[in-house]
Design a protein around this motif. Sequence first.
Motif, mmCIF file in Angstrom:
data_model
loop_
_atom_site.group_PDB
_atom_site.id
_atom_site.type_symbol
_atom_site.label_atom_id
_atom_site.label_comp_id
_atom_site.label_asym_id
_atom_site.label_seq_id
_atom_site.Cartn_x
_atom_site.Cartn_y
_atom_site.Cartn_z
ATOM 1 N N UNK A 1 88.044 72.842 84.112
ATOM 2 C CA UNK A 1 87.061 73.730 84.730
ATOM 3 C C UNK A 1 87.490 74.009 86.162
ATOM 4 N N UNK A 2 86.877 74.992 86.773
ATOM 5 C CA UNK A 2 87.181 75.313 88.165
ATOM 6 C C UNK A 2 87.194 76.809 88.394
ATOM 7 N N UNK A 3 86.633 77.235 89.509
ATOM 8 C CA UNK A 3 86.754 78.630 89.901
ATOM 9 C C UNK A 3 88.170 78.879 90.389
ATOM 10 N N UNK A 4 88.538 80.144 90.503
ATOM 11 C CA UNK A 4 89.879 80.483 90.967
ATOM 12 C C UNK A 4 89.793 81.678 91.902
ATOM 13 N N UNK A 5 90.609 81.660 92.947
ATOM 14 C CA UNK A 5 90.732 82.834 93.804
ATOM 15 C C UNK A 5 91.994 83.589 93.415
ATOM 16 N N UNK A 6 92.114 84.811 93.903
ATOM 17 C CA UNK A 6 93.293 85.605 93.588
ATOM 18 C C UNK A 6 94.560 84.960 94.134
ATOM 19 N N UNK A 7 94.400 84.099 95.155
ATOM 20 C CA UNK A 7 95.552 83.382 95.724
ATOM 21 C C UNK A 7 95.856 82.089 94.974
ATOM 22 N N UNK A 8 95.037 81.774 93.949
ATOM 23 C CA UNK A 8 95.296 80.594 93.139
ATOM 24 C C UNK A 8 94.634 79.327 93.614
ATOM 25 N N UNK A 9 93.671 79.421 94.541
ATOM 26 C CA UNK A 9 92.944 78.243 94.999
ATOM 27 C C UNK A 9 91.848 77.893 93.987
ATOM 28 N N UNK A 10 91.751 76.616 93.643
ATOM 29 C CA UNK A 10 90.758 76.157 92.673
ATOM 30 C C UNK A 10 89.529 75.646 93.419
ATOM 31 N N UNK A 11 88.335 76.096 92.997
ATOM 32 C CA UNK A 11 87.102 75.704 93.662
ATOM 33 C C UNK A 11 86.200 74.874 92.773
ATOM 34 N N UNK A 12 85.220 74.185 93.379
ATOM 35 C CA UNK A 12 84.328 73.277 92.643
ATOM 36 C C UNK A 12 83.316 74.024 91.781
ATOM 37 N N UNK A 13 82.734 73.281 90.854
ATOM 38 C CA UNK A 13 81.754 73.848 89.925
ATOM 39 C C UNK A 13 80.583 72.872 89.792
ATOM 40 N N UNK A 14 79.542 73.275 89.085
ATOM 41 C CA UNK A 14 78.419 72.396 88.802
ATOM 42 C C UNK A 14 78.512 71.817 87.401
ATOM 43 N N UNK A 15 77.729 70.763 87.159
ATOM 44 C CA UNK A 15 77.665 70.187 85.822
ATOM 45 C C UNK A 15 78.929 69.495 85.362
ATOM 46 N N UNK A 16 79.671 68.876 86.291
ATOM 47 C CA UNK A 16 80.961 68.282 85.932
ATOM 48 C C UNK A 16 80.816 67.201 84.866
#
Length: 348
Positions: A271-286
Amino acid sequence: MSSRRAVTLAVASVLVLVLALVGSLMPVPYVALMPGPTSNTLGENDKGEELIKIEGRQVYPDAGHLNFTTVTYRGGPGSRLDLFTALRGWLDGDVAIVPEETIFPRKESQKQVDEENTRQMRDSQETAQAAALRELKIPISTRVVVDAVQKGRPADGRLRPGDELVAVDGTRVERVGAATELMGKRKVGDQVTVTVRRSGAEQRVTLTTAASDDGRPVVGIVLSDQYKFPFKVDISVGDVGGPSAGLMFSLAIVDKLTPGSLTGGKFIAGTGTITAEGQVGPIGGIQQKMIAARRAGATVFLTPADNCPDAAKARPDGLRLVRADTLNGAIQALNAINTGKGQVPTCG
């Protein structure tokens, strides 16, 4: 004496029944989060179609899994949990009971939340494609588009969804971040002139910023980056919302466009959000997502770095947590797992 006991038991029974009735009828402002379904981004969706279909470019098969995970919820403004259901959830290790505003921000209806989740899923698919193609050094172009106009805000009636934002106070912008940074330099009550392209023609619109709910200067538009890709990528996930599948979409696109296998035939989830630059971001409900992944058969779980502390405390047996900071880092980690060479970042 026996009659007293009988009366006491009768009274106690009535009280229990009354409490049960009250508990079953008393709504509470909480939402239950539970493990949801997982889907293999390398496989097919519920309709038997490729979940990610690429046309106009050579693709390569992979027999493994790159599953994105979801969380289902019960409750909400229109169908609140009763007290007993909430209490049962607190006692269930697979369920998280969270305040209602965690999922449904105040002043937003369930319909608005659903619409926002749909928008976030659409944007995450676009961003995931951009991140994957940039990782593969495939050129793409970008433009900033007005996604929505908020009623009662300065832009209401002046700008329209679909307008392309070309410049802010004469400074050209090609990314949402750049536009947001320029607008953020204004104070509440300041004027800002935006140049938009509509129906092929450019026009300038001057707006006076207003205060958002948290006091920031805003004009009342929601912007999104739109990309022009050199070939077609279709992602079909059905009725799933939110941005948290971005990393797994990017990995699947990279896997499909390159020879060999990122999974090595293994069952990878994450899981993880992604930016166009490839940075992975946090999410809920891990926690719920890890449970869902393990139940589905995953042995490796890609985890955003910011979620690692909570994930490490609740890791299901048999699930290896791999820390994902960037798309490139996740790819390198999977290669290291497959080859047995190199370090694999973990969550502790």
